[in-house]
Design an enzyme around this catalytic site. Structure first.
Site, PDB file in Angstrom:
ATOM      1  CG  ASN A  99      48.450  -8.107  50.290  1.00 41.62           C
ATOM      2  OD1 ASN A  99      48.006  -8.515  49.350  1.00 41.62           O
ATOM      3  ND2 ASN A  99      48.437  -8.465  51.670  1.00 41.62           N
ATOM      4  NE  ARG A 122      38.029  -8.039  41.947  1.00 43.73           N
ATOM      5  CZ  ARG A 122      38.927  -6.882  41.651  1.00 43.73           C
ATOM      6  NH1 ARG A 122      39.725  -6.991  40.446  1.00 43.73           N
ATOM      7  NH2 ARG A 122      39.117  -5.940  42.421  1.00 43.73           N
ATOM      8  NE  ARG A 164      42.511   0.193  41.838  1.00 44.85           N
ATOM      9  CZ  ARG A 164      42.294   1.164  42.800  1.00 44.85           C
ATOM     10  NH1 ARG A 164      42.294   0.597  44.215  1.00 44.85           N
ATOM     11  NH2 ARG A 164      41.897   2.531  42.622  1.00 44.85           N
ATOM     12  CG  HIS A 190      31.875  -3.801  44.658  1.00 42.66           C
ATOM     13  ND1 HIS A 190      31.502  -4.106  46.008  1.00 42.66           N
ATOM     14  CD2 HIS A 190      33.072  -4.140  44.291  1.00 42.66           C
ATOM     15  CE1 HIS A 190      32.364  -4.832  46.328  1.00 42.66           C
ATOM     16  NE2 HIS A 190      33.482  -5.085  45.496  1.00 42.66           N
ATOM     17  CE1 TYR A 205      40.253 -13.928  47.370  1.00 38.05           C
ATOM     18  CE2 TYR A 205      38.549 -12.360  46.662  1.00 38.05           C
ATOM     19  CZ  TYR A 205      39.986 -12.853  46.561  1.00 38.05           C
ATOM     20  OH  TYR A 205      40.716 -12.104  45.944  1.00 38.05           O
ATOM     21  NE  ARG A 209      40.788  -9.104  54.121  1.00 35.04           N
ATOM     22  CZ  ARG A 209      39.946  -8.817  53.241  1.00 35.04           C
ATOM     23  NH1 ARG A 209      38.945  -9.326  52.802  1.00 35.04           N
ATOM     24  NH2 ARG A 209      40.429  -7.789  52.428  1.00 35.04           N
ATOM     25  CG  HIS A 258      35.507 -11.029  49.811  1.00 33.24           C
ATOM     26  ND1 HIS A 258      34.376 -11.077  49.104  1.00 33.24           N
ATOM     27  CD2 HIS A 258      36.244 -10.213  49.403  1.00 33.24           C
ATOM     28  CE1 HIS A 258      34.278 -10.214  48.030  1.00 33.24           C
ATOM     29  NE2 HIS A 258      35.669  -9.628  48.267  1.00 33.24           N
TER      30      HIS A 258
END
Length: 741
Positions: free
Chosen positions: A75, A404, A434, A464, A497, A593, A621
């Site tokens: 992270n 993704r 990313r 997205h 997730y 979160r 998520h």
């Protein structure tokens, strides 16, 4: 908003959408005062501190603590690559911009430095003082290469000679050999040597190869009771590095690691070929400007000075680490299957009863909506839906957004199969997801080669949203089969997730999904929709309207309630509206979160707002928006957090849950479970800190993730028992509707 010409060819410009203008109040209100906002970067660091707390928790299995230690480092890597890199650029450009919290870039950078150094010190103290001794106590030992005994030392030397030495390349640094362009996050050794004791020093760089594990397992004698012994790759190279420099007198060698700016800079309107531009930018970003230097704790000052000069960094960018230069190097410990007893209990997602194996998924969807709660319920039906569509001769077209997915994804294989079979396949591919850019480019090309229409997004926006549309010729009519999700089409992350997946053929909703696809790939203006809320077109405005409706209900003396589950809450206008609603008497529960810039529990401002964060085994998520509406609640699942980028720089979808049984499950079971988590939840305080929730006396110490894992295990057991009974011809297996607690 009017998109311009679409493009399925990366050689041509992609869609252009007029960017929405952020909403502004007619005049500043008391809610917009900077003291009412937490700094975004410091809030993120508080999130990473919560991850570190999981590593500090002695009730966690030992290797789960090591895993969380690695997540903290991973992270921080991304934080420095993107966020700190951007702040440093602002400082260098002498920008005077301040955020809603009123902090300047320099003030933010200094606060980041203080917090990060304290966090890293805690991280390494935990590793050295607690985890290393605990690992050794359980037979997992990490050795200092210089202190290996004869037998182990001989093995280490042989391993170095056979497996490592052939890959090493010494890189001289002198007047004719400039300092090499070392890759981002690469692990290297800086060596100083002399030809004689009186000669001028020579310097060289040796890169630690990436293809060899950073933590090497040494051979074990037979027997389960034999300890597991490990050595660090960098230490092994350092110990034997003289073999690369025969004839020289070594005068010091020290390991270092450099982190570089990894944000991509793409001017899409100027880029004739977006795909090629991103490929070029990826190569550049691996050698972007350095933003952080990490060195061994015993690295001397003169070595530090050389490295800082080489990378054009200041002492404030230097971190001295007493241990591995990245805790991510400990991943071989976490990945070792032999260490199962020091890990979480294995978990296998259950099948949703509404979608048993071998069921006709199209028939099930025609009869009912189905909602999966991942990873507690298997992601397999999503893959099976796409694979069935690829093989079904009645399916005419498949449209999907891909942000993704895994490189070996069965979803990509199915789409390629569908395109080869002559079906109309359209994929909206986000090349700028990313750290997944390279993988997305690879499978986007595979889809194009198979004949699929690949659309590379919309200028100025990231695609997205997570949506799948299948057009099928049924016996009665052409029908849309739709899957909408809060998560990506990624089979691996679907196991770690938490997300929701909706399968539906509800006509009004599926027709609107078709309109969204046509808007993004075609020339039509966004027409405005009833069911879906879509960014950047109307999501922000409609969320604000829903908050204001709850505010108005409260002012009228009616029940008013708002619950939102998000990854991040940053958008200042939304935060001001939440303050306004709180002051009107709306009860607001926020499950956030990560980043939260809102200050709860502030007198006269946010007394009715409660914010909790849950950090546990799975990464939370999913996004849920709940507005009570005087007993007629509106309930949405979404791909979007409440951040400026989601509202104005991304294509996002929030979709309603209209099925009565599914609504009841989320409102009366799932959301209350989150709000009563007394195991992994922390509550945000007005000063930006978090404290663990403590149950009242007699209240069980519940954990939402554990609750749903155990429910899933019971469901799996029940299904297995039913299958055994069916095989014994005792009872038939039926496609049962989903059961709700």
């Amino acid at each position: 908003m009017q998109p311009s010409a679409r493009s399925t060819n990366p050689e041509q410009p992609v869609n252009v959408v007029t960017m929405p203008t952020p909403e502004k109040s007619a005049s500043p209100s008391r809610f917009s005062d900077s003291k009412n906002f937490i700094n975004r970067e410091l809030s993120w660091l508080e999130f990473n501190r919560r991850v570190l707390e999981e590593a500090q928790d002695p009730t966690q299995p030992l290797l789960e603590r090591v895993k969380f230690l690695g997540i903290v480092s991973s992270n921080l890597d991304e934080f420095f690559e993107i966020r700190v890199a951007g702040i440093k650029q602002q400082i260098e450009s002498e920008t005077s911009n301040v955020g809603p919290d009123g902090m300047s870039p320099t003030e933010t950078f200094n606060a980041i430095q203080r917090t990060t150094r304290e966090m890293v010190a805690t991280q390494y103290a935990l590793w050295n003082n607690e985890l290393v001794p605990e690992l050794a106590k359980n037979g997992i030992r990490i050795h200092d290469v210089t202190k290996l005994d004869g037998k182990r030392a001989a093995w280490a030397r042989q391993y170095f000679q056979k497996e490592v030495f052939p890959m090493l390349t010494p890189l001289a640094v002198d007047a004719s050999h400039p300092f090499p362009q070392l890759l981002n996050k690469s692990h290297n050794l800086l060596l100083r040597a002399r030809t004689s004791p009186e000669s001028e020093p020579l310097h060289a760089i040796v890169q630690v190869p990436r293809v060899v594990p950073r933590l090497i397992a040494m051979p074990r004698d037979k027997g389960d009771d034999e300890p597991w012994d490990y050595i660090y790759l960098a230490s092994l190279i350092k110990h034997h590095i003289a073999e690369l420099f025969s004839g020289l007198i070594l005068d010091g060698v020290h390991a270092f690691r450099v982190t570089r700016n990894s944000d991509l800079y793409i001017d899409e309107e100027e880029a004739d070929n977006l795909l090629r531009s991103i490929e070029q930018e990826l190569r550049r970003s691996s050698r972007g400007n350095a933003v952080r230097l990490e060195v061994e704790a015993d690295c001397p000052k003169d070595f530090e000075g050389l490295l800082l000069e080489f990378f054009d960094l200041a002492e404030t960018d230097l971190f001295k680490l007493d241990g591995p230069l990245s805790m991510t190097h400990l991943s071989p410990l976490v990945a070792n299957d032999a260490f199962a007893k020091w890990k979480d209990r294995p978990f296998q997602p259950a099948r949703d009863p509404a979608l048993p194996q071998h069921a006709d998924i199209f028939e099930v969807m025609r009869k009912q909506d189905v909602l999966l709660h991942q990873p507690y319920e298997s992601f397999d039906p999503v893959v099976e839906l796409i694979e069935s569509a690829a093989q079904d001769p009645q399916v005419l077209a498949i449209k999907i957004t891909l942000y993704r997915t895994s490189g070996d994804s069965p979803i990509i294989e199915a789409l390629i199969h569908a395109a080869n079979a002559g079906k109309q396949v359209t994929a909206l591919v986000e090349l700028r997801a990313r750290f997944d850019e390279a993988a997305n480019i690879q499978w986007a090309r595979q889809l194009e080669e198979a004949g699929a229409h690949v659309v590379y997004g919309v200028v100025g926006l990231k695609t997205h949203c997570k949506a799948l549309l299948i057009v099928r010729r049924d016996t009665d009519r052409l029908r849309h089969y739709v899957h909408l999700s809060t998560g990506n089409y990624h089979p691996r992350t679907a196991r770690i997730y938490t997300d929701f997946s909706l399968f539906t053929t509800a006509r009004e909703l599926t027709d609107e999904v078709a309109i969204v696809f046509n808007t993004l790939t075609g020339l039509a203006a966004y027409p405005g929709l009833k069911k879906l809320m879509v960014a950047p077109f109307d999501l922000s405005q409609r969320v604000i309207a829903l908050i204001e409706r709850e505010r108005d209900h409260a002012l009228a003396g009616k029940p008013a309630r708002l619950i939102a589950k998000l990854n991040s809450l940053v958008d200042p206008h939304i935060i001001e509206k939440l303050y306004e609603a709180s002051c009107a008497g709306v009860k607001i529960d926020l499950i956030v979160r990560g980043i939260c810039c809102l200050r709860p529990k502030m007198p006269g401002l946010s007394e009715n707002i409660r914010v909790i964060s849950i950090v546990g085994r799975f990464l939370e998520h999913s996004r849920i928006y709940y507005f009570e509406n005087v007993g007629k609640p509106d309930l949405f699942l979404a791909s979007a957090d409440w951040m400026p980028r989601n509202f104005r720089r991304r294509v996002e979808i929030a979709f309603p849950i209209d099925d009565a049984a599914l609504r009841e499950e989320i409102i009366n079971d799932i959301l209350p479970r989150f709000l009563t988590d007394y195991g992994k939840a922390r509550e945000l305080q007005g000063d930006g800190s978090y404290v663990r929730l403590k149950p009242e006396e007699g209240t069980p110490r519940s954990q939402v993730q554990l609750h749903f894992r155990e429910r899933s295990r019971r469901q799996t057991k029940k299904i297995a028992e039913a299958e055994r009974a069916a095989r014994n011809n005792l009872i038939p297996i039926e496609t049962a509707p989903k059961k709700h607690s």
